[in-house]
Design a protein around this motif. Structure first.
Motif, PDB file in Angstrom:
ATOM      1  N   UNK A 428       0.808  -1.212   0.000  1.00  0.00           N
ATOM      2  CA  UNK A 428       0.000   0.000   0.000  1.00  0.00           C
ATOM      3  C   UNK A 428       0.840   1.261   0.000  1.00  0.00           C
ATOM      4  N   UNK A 429       1.965   1.253   0.715  1.00  0.00           N
ATOM      5  CA  UNK A 429       2.842   2.418   0.733  1.00  0.00           C
ATOM      6  C   UNK A 429       3.539   2.611  -0.610  1.00  0.00           C
ATOM      7  N   UNK A 430       3.916   1.517  -1.280  1.00  0.00           N
ATOM      8  CA  UNK A 430       4.552   1.631  -2.595  1.00  0.00           C
ATOM      9  C   UNK A 430       3.628   2.276  -3.612  1.00  0.00           C
ATOM     10  N   UNK A 431       2.329   2.091  -3.432  1.00  0.00           N
ATOM     11  CA  UNK A 431       1.366   2.711  -4.349  1.00  0.00           C
ATOM     12  C   UNK A 431       1.383   4.227  -4.252  1.00  0.00           C
ATOM     13  N   UNK A 432       2.018   4.785  -3.199  1.00  0.00           N
ATOM     14  CA  UNK A 432       2.124   6.235  -3.052  1.00  0.00           C
ATOM     15  C   UNK A 432       3.425   6.785  -3.619  1.00  0.00           C
ATOM     16  N   UNK A 433       4.352   5.910  -4.009  1.00  0.00           N
ATOM     17  CA  UNK A 433       5.660   6.381  -4.482  1.00  0.00           C
ATOM     18  C   UNK A 433       6.057   5.819  -5.845  1.00  0.00           C
ATOM     19  N   UNK A 434       5.340   4.832  -6.347  1.00  0.00           N
ATOM     20  CA  UNK A 434       5.646   4.247  -7.651  1.00  0.00           C
ATOM     21  C   UNK A 434       4.428   4.338  -8.555  1.00  0.00           C
ATOM     22  N   UNK A 435       4.582   4.771  -9.801  1.00  0.00           N
ATOM     23  CA  UNK A 435       3.447   4.791 -10.725  1.00  0.00           C
ATOM     24  C   UNK A 435       3.068   3.367 -11.121  1.00  0.00           C
ATOM     25  N   UNK A 436       1.893   3.199 -11.697  1.00  0.00           N
ATOM     26  CA  UNK A 436       1.434   1.849 -12.053  1.00  0.00           C
ATOM     27  C   UNK A 436       2.360   1.181 -13.059  1.00  0.00           C
ATOM     28  N   UNK A 437       3.073   1.963 -13.850  1.00  0.00           N
ATOM     29  CA  UNK A 437       3.907   1.405 -14.915  1.00  0.00           C
ATOM     30  C   UNK A 437       5.367   1.261 -14.502  1.00  0.00           C
ATOM     31  N   UNK A 438       5.663   1.270 -13.208  1.00  0.00           N
ATOM     32  CA  UNK A 438       7.050   1.336 -12.770  1.00  0.00           C
ATOM     33  C   UNK A 438       7.872   0.156 -13.274  1.00  0.00           C
ATOM     34  N   UNK A 439       7.321  -1.039 -13.294  1.00  0.00           N
ATOM     35  CA  UNK A 439       8.095  -2.195 -13.745  1.00  0.00           C
ATOM     36  C   UNK A 439       8.382  -2.099 -15.235  1.00  0.00           C
ATOM     37  N   UNK A 440       7.408  -1.638 -16.001  1.00  0.00           N
ATOM     38  CA  UNK A 440       7.594  -1.512 -17.450  1.00  0.00           C
ATOM     39  C   UNK A 440       8.660  -0.487 -17.794  1.00  0.00           C
ATOM     40  N   UNK A 441       8.917   0.460 -16.895  1.00  0.00           N
ATOM     41  CA  UNK A 441       9.911   1.495 -17.155  1.00  0.00           C
ATOM     42  C   UNK A 441      11.240   1.240 -16.443  1.00  0.00           C
ATOM     43  N   UNK A 442      11.437   0.041 -15.907  1.00  0.00           N
ATOM     44  CA  UNK A 442      12.733  -0.296 -15.332  1.00  0.00           C
ATOM     45  C   UNK A 442      13.670  -0.744 -16.450  1.00  0.00           C
ATOM     46  N   UNK A 443      14.856  -0.160 -16.562  1.00  0.00           N
ATOM     47  CA  UNK A 443      15.785  -0.557 -17.634  1.00  0.00           C
ATOM     48  C   UNK A 443      16.513  -1.857 -17.296  1.00  0.00           C
ATOM     49  N   UNK A 444      15.761  -2.957 -17.207  1.00  0.00           N
ATOM     50  CA  UNK A 444      16.342  -4.242 -16.847  1.00  0.00           C
ATOM     51  C   UNK A 444      17.066  -4.872 -18.026  1.00  0.00           C
ATOM     52  N   UNK A 445      18.141  -5.579 -17.740  1.00  0.00           N
ATOM     53  CA  UNK A 445      18.797  -6.379 -18.771  1.00  0.00           C
ATOM     54  C   UNK A 445      17.961  -7.627 -19.015  1.00  0.00           C
ATOM     55  N   UNK A 446      18.078  -8.276 -20.188  1.00  0.00           N
ATOM     56  CA  UNK A 446      17.322  -9.516 -20.434  1.00  0.00           C
ATOM     57  C   UNK A 446      17.573 -10.580 -19.371  1.00  0.00           C
ATOM     58  N   UNK A 447      18.810 -10.662 -18.876  1.00  0.00           N
ATOM     59  CA  UNK A 447      19.123 -11.665 -17.850  1.00  0.00           C
ATOM     60  C   UNK A 447      18.362 -11.383 -16.558  1.00  0.00           C
ATOM     61  N   UNK A 448      18.303 -10.101 -16.159  1.00  0.00           N
ATOM     62  CA  UNK A 448      17.574  -9.758 -14.941  1.00  0.00           C
ATOM     63  C   UNK A 448      16.077  -9.996 -15.113  1.00  0.00           C
ATOM     64  N   UNK A 449      15.542  -9.630 -16.286  1.00  0.00           N
ATOM     65  CA  UNK A 449      14.116  -9.844 -16.543  1.00  0.00           C
ATOM     66  C   UNK A 449      13.779 -11.332 -16.503  1.00  0.00           C
ATOM     67  N   UNK A 450      14.651 -12.155 -17.068  1.00  0.00           N
ATOM     68  CA  UNK A 450      14.415 -13.596 -17.065  1.00  0.00           C
ATOM     69  C   UNK A 450      14.468 -14.162 -15.661  1.00  0.00           C
ATOM     70  N   UNK A 451      15.317 -13.585 -14.811  1.00  0.00           N
ATOM     71  CA  UNK A 451      15.411 -14.068 -13.437  1.00  0.00           C
ATOM     72  C   UNK A 451      14.175 -13.730 -12.633  1.00  0.00           C
ATOM     73  N   UNK A 452      13.445 -12.698 -13.057  1.00  0.00           N
ATOM     74  CA  UNK A 452      12.291 -12.244 -12.302  1.00  0.00           C
ATOM     75  C   UNK A 452      10.978 -12.818 -12.799  1.00  0.00           C
ATOM     76  N   UNK A 453      10.881 -13.163 -14.055  1.00  0.00           N
ATOM     77  CA  UNK A 453       9.612 -13.652 -14.577  1.00  0.00           C
ATOM     78  C   UNK A 453       9.852 -14.731 -15.595  1.00  0.00           C
ATOM     79  N   UNK A 454       8.827 -15.502 -15.842  1.00  0.00           N
ATOM     80  CA  UNK A 454       8.909 -16.578 -16.809  1.00  0.00           C
ATOM     81  C   UNK A 454       7.630 -17.368 -16.747  1.00  0.00           C
ATOM     82  N   UNK A 455       7.565 -18.413 -17.490  1.00  0.00           N
ATOM     83  CA  UNK A 455       6.381 -19.256 -17.517  1.00  0.00           C
ATOM     84  C   UNK A 455       6.836 -20.690 -17.343  1.00  0.00           C
ATOM     85  N   UNK A 456       6.292 -21.369 -16.392  1.00  0.00           N
ATOM     86  CA  UNK A 456       6.628 -22.768 -16.177  1.00  0.00           C
ATOM     87  C   UNK A 456       5.461 -23.460 -15.511  1.00  0.00           C
TER      88      UNK A 456
END
Length: 473
Positions: A428-456
């Motif tokens: 709830x507190x993060x909703x006051x400091x991060x916009x809804x699109x914060x993850x989409x605007x993180x400049x993650x490398x492909x390796x970091x993105x793969x470590x955080x999400x996937x489908x299995x």
């Protein structure tokens, strides 16, 4: 009559979600009709069917209705062949292939706006409602127990389902003309308002409709801490009023007296702390936050420990918001411009900061404040302080040479760690400091993105890979 029914059914799929039950009996006919349409019509006649194609591909590749993999791949290839020529490269510029097996591509009816949709996001849209909450980021323990027939436990959304999304836009047609029917011009990174508009045009994705967050109080804090011009610039980024990569104007830094009034140095080296004035500003950010029933019950105990725990959690949210701003491309452009001009702060109209933090540019100043907030939050929380992800994030924040991609990966890994995810009230507190699109605007490398999400198959039924201390970066 069958042809008329198919035409109507396919047209409806742009506005209506295709459920698993419906897909079980309609999918073979719809897939064949879409394949024929993609192969026999011009691209501009295919683009309006983006919603139908993506939904059909999702269910076909999930094995619904016994669709052969070869048939699903044929439709995928035909759809990709019909997309504008430059869209693939524009949506893959960050290293993640937009035409890969775990992504889908949506496009506006005129082909000028395209969106890379990760499989886990489409899963949330078709199999779970993310408007009022999202599946909690699973740990190794609860992911093992999850089964497809059971809904995942939900908590207020922090935006994790937007991980891997990318938007590209083309303002010109062939030969640079804006009124041409074809789309031959190059694509540029799109902003989140264009993403918002594209989702609105596809009613079938109403389950992932983003909830706008009112960040006025956080913007007020930024105005006090960065100065009026700096606060205005941060406000533009937080509300996506800028195009990614466009440089912000060089804003005047706040006076040295202001920095000194906000941040002080404790006895130990590298242990900056926020002063009382800064804590008053932070209290204002969360003044209107409505506590959950459980948090209210804790607060009613009037225990000093409970109050202090809430204050520390607020500091984590402030530090996360400041770190997110520091890695945004607009601030990186400011740093690059300054480095290229070799001008001192005074020549750019900037005030000189105290000796302990000289000549800080906007991203460095944000990191300076973030470190102080982290130090305050973790001073009496041993579990947070000794968390490997916490140590990594604080180290990168204190390193002026740390690049934005590395810092972004550390921020995402820290927020995804089970210890931080399990912090009461943090979402709830993060909703006051991060916009809804914060993850989409993180400049993650492909390796970091793969470590955080996937489908299995072991994931939680909505496509999110189990995040544990072993794979949370």
């Amino acid at each position: 009559m069958r042809a008329q029914w198919l035409t109507r059914a396919i047209g409806d799929l742009s506005a209506t979600p295709l459920t698993r039950v419906q897909a079980a009996w309609v999918l073979p006919a719809v897939l064949q009709a879409l394949l024929e349409h993609c192969l026999t019509h011009s691209p501009d006649a295919v683009w309006p069917l983006a919603g139908a194609v993506c939904q059909t591909l999702y269910w076909a590749e999930a094995g619904v209705a016994g669709i052969a993999d070869a048939h699903a791949q044929a439709l995928r290839k035909a759809w990709h062949d019909a997309l504008p020529a430059h869209l693939h490269s524009a949506l893959s510029v960050d290293g993640t292939d937009a035409f890969g097996p775990k992504t889908y591509v949506l496009t506006s009816a005129d082909g000028r706006v395209g969106m890379r949709v990760p499989k886990h996001l489409l899963a949330v849209g078709l199999e779970g409602d993310a408007r009022d909450g999202e599946p909690s980021v699973p740990t190794a323990s609860n992911a093992t127990d999850a089964i497809a027939s059971e809904p995942a436990a939900r908590r207020p959304s922090t935006g994790w389902h937007w991980l891997g999304v990318r938007v590209a836009t083309c303002e010109h047609g062939a030969d640079g003309m804006t009124d041409m029917g074809s789309v031959d011009g190059p694509y540029a990174p799109g902003d989140m308002s264009q993403l918002h508009t594209l989702i609105r045009d596809f009613g079938c994705l109403r389950g992932i409709w983003p909830t706008e967050r009112k960040l006025e109080a956080f913007v007020r804090l930024l105005g006090r801490w960065l100065g009026d011009a700096g606060g205005d610039a941060a406000n533009a980024v937080l509300h996506s009023d800028t195009v990614p990569g466009d440089p912000l104007p060089l804003v005047a830094m706040l006076t040295s007296d202001r920095v000194d009034a906000l941040v002080g140095t404790a006895a130990q080296p590298d242990s900056e702390r926020l002063r009382r004035l800064a804590h008053l500003d932070i209290d204002d950010v969360f003044r209107t936050v409505v506590l959950t029933a459980q948090e209210t019950e804790v607060a009613c105990t009037a225990s000093r420990q409970a109050v202090q725990a809430t204050q520390r959690t607020r500091l984590l949210a402030i530090a996360a918001g400041l770190t997110w701003l520091a890695v945004q491309p607009e601030y990186r452009a400011v740093r690059g411009h300054s480095a290229g001009t070799h001008e001192c702060p005074e020549s750019m109209g900037m005030a000189t900061l105290p000796e302990q933090a000289p000549a800080l540019l906007p991203p460095d100043l944000l990191k300076h404040y973030a470190v102080a907030a982290f130090n305050d939050a973790m001073s009496n929380e041993r579990a947070w302080r000794e968390l490997p992800q916490s140590r990594i994030l604080r180290t990168y924040l204190a390193d002026p040479a740390c690049d934005a991609e590395t810092l972004a990966g550390a921020l995402a890994g820290w927020l995804a760690s089970p210890t931080i995810q399990g912090t009461a009230g943090l979402t709830g507190f993060l909703a006051q400091t991060l916009p809804w699109f914060w993850v989409a605007r993180l400049p993650l490398t492909p390796a970091d993105a793969s470590a955080l999400s996937g489908v299995s198959p072991a994931a939680d039924g909505h496509g999110m890979t189990a995040i544990s201390p072993d794979n949370a970066l």
